[in-house]
Design a protein around this motif. Structure first.
Motif, short mmCIF file in Angstrom:
data_model
loop_
_atom_site.label_atom_id
_atom_site.label_comp_id
_atom_site.label_asym_id
_atom_site.label_seq_id
_atom_site.Cartn_x
_atom_site.Cartn_y
_atom_site.Cartn_z
N ALA A 59 0.85 -1.19 0.00
CA ALA A 59 0.00 0.00 0.00
C ALA A 59 0.89 1.25 0.00
CB ALA A 59 -0.91 0.00 1.22
N ARG A 60 0.46 2.25 -0.75
CA ARG A 60 1.21 3.51 -0.81
C ARG A 60 0.63 4.50 0.18
NH1 ARG A 60 1.12 8.19 -4.51
NH2 ARG A 60 -0.62 7.14 -5.50
N VAL A 61 1.50 5.13 0.96
CA VAL A 61 1.09 6.11 1.96
C VAL A 61 0.70 7.41 1.26
CG1 VAL A 61 1.84 7.48 3.94
CG2 VAL A 61 2.58 5.09 3.72
N VAL A 62 -0.52 7.90 1.54
CA VAL A 62 -0.98 9.17 0.97
C VAL A 62 -1.21 10.22 2.05
CG1 VAL A 62 -1.91 8.13 -1.12
CG2 VAL A 62 -3.39 8.42 0.87
N GLU A 63 -1.25 9.80 3.30
CA GLU A 63 -1.41 10.75 4.41
C GLU A 63 -0.83 10.12 5.66
OE1 GLU A 63 -4.89 13.54 6.42
OE2 GLU A 63 -5.48 11.86 5.17
#
Length: 142
Positions: free
Chosen positions: A116-120
């Protein structure tokens, strides 16, 4: 609602998106744009005892080759609070197929994905960590 001590967001992504938000609570220190990778890749020594079975092995259904994400911020905040020394909460974009977490009674609450890519990034306020841990001690979740 829990308050965040500090937050950082990926430019161009709204935190009030009408689509489902996915959250991960865990080790502090990730930054926006980084990927959360499964323990089988990172070889992290920390696994929450809530997921451990007999003799320190993961319980049936828990996969070391998956990143677990929640559809509720409060669930991720619980896992962040349980991280030794206090973890952080991340809003993430899961990558790869989403699978139901076989260890969760609610198939819409906890899901697993390859990464999963961190967006916040949200650091829990210390008062929220204390409140969450006290709630857990008293038999509640948050």
């Amino acid at each position: 609602m829990l308050q965040a001590a500090s937050a950082e967001s990926l430019d161009g992504l709204s935190t009030s998106s009408p689509s489902v938000a996915y959250w991960h609570g865990g080790a502090p220190g990730r930054a926006v744009g980084e990927y959360l990778l499964p323990p089988s890749v990172t070889h992290t020594p920390h696994v929450l005892s809530a997921f451990m079975g007999e003799e320190g092995r993961a319980r049936a259904g828990v996969r070391a080759d998956r990143v677990y994400v929640a559809t509720q911020y409060e669930a991720a905040a619980l896992f962040a609070a349980l991280f030794p020394g206090g973890g952080w909460v991340y809003r993430v974009l899961p990558e790869g197929p989403l699978e139901a977490d076989p260890d969760c009674d609610d198939p819409t609450l906890s899901l697993a994905c390859p990464r999963a890519r961190v967006v916040e990034v949200l650091q829990l306020h210390p008062a929220d960590v204390v409140r969450i841990l006290e709630s857990v001690q008293n038999g509640g979740m948050t």
